[in-house]
Enzyme design. Structure first.
Site, PDB file in Angstrom:
ATOM      1  N   SER A  42       4.344   3.464  -6.712  1.00 42.13           N
ATOM      2  CA  SER A  42       4.736   4.374  -5.619  1.00 42.13           C
ATOM      3  C   SER A  42       5.528   5.519  -6.225  1.00 42.13           C
ATOM      4  CB  SER A  42       5.626   3.600  -4.633  1.00 42.13           C
ATOM      5  OG  SER A  42       6.270   4.472  -3.720  1.00 42.13           O
ATOM      6  N   TYR A 102      12.435  -2.266  -2.463  1.00 36.95           N
ATOM      7  CA  TYR A 102      11.140  -1.616  -2.733  1.00 36.95           C
ATOM      8  C   TYR A 102      11.243  -0.749  -3.989  1.00 36.95           C
ATOM      9  CZ  TYR A 102       6.798   0.864  -1.425  1.00 36.95           C
ATOM     10  OH  TYR A 102       5.530   1.400  -1.397  1.00 36.95           O
TER      11      TYR A 102
HETATM   12  P1  NAD Z   1      -0.695  -2.106   4.379  1.00 36.80           P
HETATM   13  O1  NAD Z   1       0.405  -2.790   5.119  1.00 36.80           O
HETATM   14  O2  NAD Z   1      -1.682  -1.268   5.121  1.00 36.80           O
HETATM   15  O3  NAD Z   1      -1.554  -3.167   3.540  1.00 36.80           O
HETATM   16  C1  NAD Z   1      -0.932  -4.152   2.793  1.00 36.80           C
HETATM   17  C2  NAD Z   1      -1.950  -5.185   2.417  1.00 36.80           C
HETATM   18  O4  NAD Z   1      -1.282  -6.202   1.666  1.00 36.80           O
HETATM   19  C3  NAD Z   1      -2.610  -5.878   3.626  1.00 36.80           C
HETATM   20  O5  NAD Z   1      -3.942  -6.192   3.318  1.00 36.80           O
HETATM   21  C4  NAD Z   1      -1.774  -7.152   3.769  1.00 36.80           C
HETATM   22  O6  NAD Z   1      -2.471  -8.204   4.412  1.00 36.80           O
HETATM   23  C5  NAD Z   1      -1.524  -7.450   2.301  1.00 36.80           C
HETATM   24  N1  NAD Z   1      -0.390  -8.322   2.061  1.00 36.80           N
HETATM   25  C6  NAD Z   1       0.882  -8.200   2.505  1.00 36.80           C
HETATM   26  N2  NAD Z   1       1.616  -9.233   2.070  1.00 36.80           N
HETATM   27  C7  NAD Z   1       0.785 -10.022   1.351  1.00 36.80           C
HETATM   28  C8  NAD Z   1       0.942 -11.253   0.659  1.00 36.80           C
HETATM   29  N3  NAD Z   1       2.118 -11.903   0.628  1.00 36.80           N
HETATM   30  N4  NAD Z   1      -0.127 -11.799   0.040  1.00 36.80           N
HETATM   31  C9  NAD Z   1      -1.340 -11.169   0.088  1.00 36.80           C
HETATM   32  N5  NAD Z   1      -1.543 -10.009   0.735  1.00 36.80           N
HETATM   33  C10 NAD Z   1      -0.486  -9.450   1.351  1.00 36.80           C
HETATM   34  O7  NAD Z   1       0.068  -1.286   3.226  1.00 36.80           O
HETATM   35  P2  NAD Z   1      -0.394  -0.053   2.334  1.00 36.80           P
HETATM   36  O8  NAD Z   1       0.374   1.131   2.785  1.00 36.80           O
HETATM   37  O9  NAD Z   1      -1.865   0.018   2.237  1.00 36.80           O
HETATM   38  O10 NAD Z   1       0.235  -0.488   0.952  1.00 36.80           O
HETATM   39  C11 NAD Z   1      -0.527  -0.958  -0.145  1.00 36.80           C
HETATM   40  C12 NAD Z   1       0.263  -0.746  -1.419  1.00 36.80           C
HETATM   41  O11 NAD Z   1       0.486   0.649  -1.614  1.00 36.80           O
HETATM   42  C13 NAD Z   1       1.643  -1.396  -1.412  1.00 36.80           C
HETATM   43  O12 NAD Z   1       1.933  -1.949  -2.679  1.00 36.80           O
HETATM   44  C14 NAD Z   1       2.568  -0.240  -1.122  1.00 36.80           C
HETATM   45  O13 NAD Z   1       3.848  -0.459  -1.629  1.00 36.80           O
HETATM   46  C15 NAD Z   1       1.854   0.875  -1.850  1.00 36.80           C
HETATM   47  N6  NAD Z   1       2.196   2.216  -1.407  1.00 36.80           N
HETATM   48  C16 NAD Z   1       2.011   2.591  -0.127  1.00 36.80           C
HETATM   49  C17 NAD Z   1       2.339   3.880   0.242  1.00 36.80           C
HETATM   50  C18 NAD Z   1       2.134   4.383   1.641  1.00 36.80           C
HETATM   51  O14 NAD Z   1       2.602   5.490   1.938  1.00 36.80           O
HETATM   52  N7  NAD Z   1       1.459   3.672   2.505  1.00 36.80           N
HETATM   53  C19 NAD Z   1       2.866   4.768  -0.688  1.00 36.80           C
HETATM   54  C20 NAD Z   1       3.048   4.342  -1.998  1.00 36.80           C
HETATM   55  C21 NAD Z   1       2.706   3.057  -2.354  1.00 36.80           C
END
Ligand code: NAD
Length: 256
Positions: free
Chosen positions: A139, A152
């Site tokens: 991130s 985080y």
């Molecule tokens: P999201 O909530 O849409 O998806 C998260 C996914 O992880 C889902 O499929 C959920 O079921 C799964 N998950 C959660 N806990 C879990 C567990 N214990 N075991 C297995 N699966 C699990 O989130 P997102 O925004 O798509 O985030 C995905 C990644 O991207 C994360 O690592 C997040 O930190 C990172 N990220 C997101 C953003 C953003 O702006 N959305 C920015 C930077 C980084």
């Protein structure tokens, strides 16, 4: 179809960024092992629409034994995990002194320790076959901090550090390990933060703009598909010497 014959395991791919990455890898011809909570059927349909084989494993990635079972199923089904995308992640926002200890432990387990476990379990197979690509979804918070996001930010900085070590330990092999550092992507994880602002009295549009204006100079969200295309590039031969990078795709967030 540059990834035809390869198998990709994408953690947290029933939703958001993980599903976007899995879909682009399927377009490139990879077989998919999906993971994550909720009904996996829509995600399976989305990747199978590209004519590739796909399975789902419901591992809770906070449990090392469940990650091991998922990797074993992937190898039994497809013979390999060639591409590992460590994407599953959660968020919780609170000041350090009010941060629930249980949320700290969960974020470190899911956002950081799972990357270690999946990597250590997939590396032997990659080494045996002489090819591997590991992409860790860190991130912008892997590079800079933000108020209220202690666990985080600590976890994502840890992912960037772990990425560098794995890249060094595989430097002489055709196995690469890199981190992506996205800015805000409009997924359920970020929608929660918009909803908090709406609860404080802002309209949905104003809440969204306030979130972006706070951090992301482009004032536009990054998309899961854009991140998927970057993962696809990192899987290519052209990216063979990209190793240990923390690659930003953040609308300028960390440029300032
Ligand atoms: P999201 O909530 O849409 O998806 C998260 C996914 O992880 C889902 O499929 C959920 O079921 C799964 N998950 C959660 N806990 C879990 C567990 N214990 N075991 C297995 N699966 C699990 O989130 P997102 O925004 O798509 O985030 C995905 C990644 O991207 C994360 O690592 C997040 O930190 C990172 N990220 C997101 C953003 C953003 O702006 N959305 C920015 C930077 C980084």
């Amino acid at each position: 179809m540059q990834l035809h014959g390869k198998t990709a395991l994408v953690t947290g791919s029933t939703s958001g960024i993980g599903l976007g990455i899995a879909t682009v890898l399927a377009q490139a011809g990879a077989s998919l092992v999906l993971n994550g909570f909720g009904d996996p059927a829509p995600a399976l349909r989305a990747v199978q629409a590209h004519g590739v084989q796909a399975i789902h494993h419901p591992a809770d990635v906070s449990e090392p034994g469940e990650i091991a079972a998922m990797v074993a199923l992937a190898e039994a089904t497809f013979g390999a995990v060639d591409i590992l995308v460590n994407n599953a992640g959660i968020q919780h926002v609170a000041s350090v002194e009010h941060f629930p200890v249980e949320r700290w432990d969960a974020i470190i387990a899911i956002n950081l320790s799972s990357v270690f476990h999946a990597t250590r379990l997939c590396l032997p197979g990659m080494k045996a076959r002489g090819w591997g690509r590991i992409v860790n979804i860190a991130s912008a918070h892997g590079l800079v901090g933000s108020v209220g996001k202690a666990a985080y930010v600590a976890a994502k900085h840890g992912v960037v550090g772990l990425t560098k070590v794995v890249a060094l330990e595989t430097a002489e092999l055709n196995i690469t390990c890199n981190a992506l550092c996205p800015g805000f992507v409009l997924t359920p994880l970020v929608q929660q933060q918009i909803d908090t602002r709406i609860a404080q009295g802002l309209s949905p549009e104003a809440a969204t703009q306030a979130l972006l204006a706070d951090k992301q100079p482009s004032l536009e969200f990054v998309t899961p598909e854009q991140l998927g295309e970057l993962v696809s590039f990192l899987c290519s031969e052209a990216a063979r010497q990209v190793r240990g990078a923390a690659w930003s795709m953040d609308g300028g967030w960390t440029a300032g």
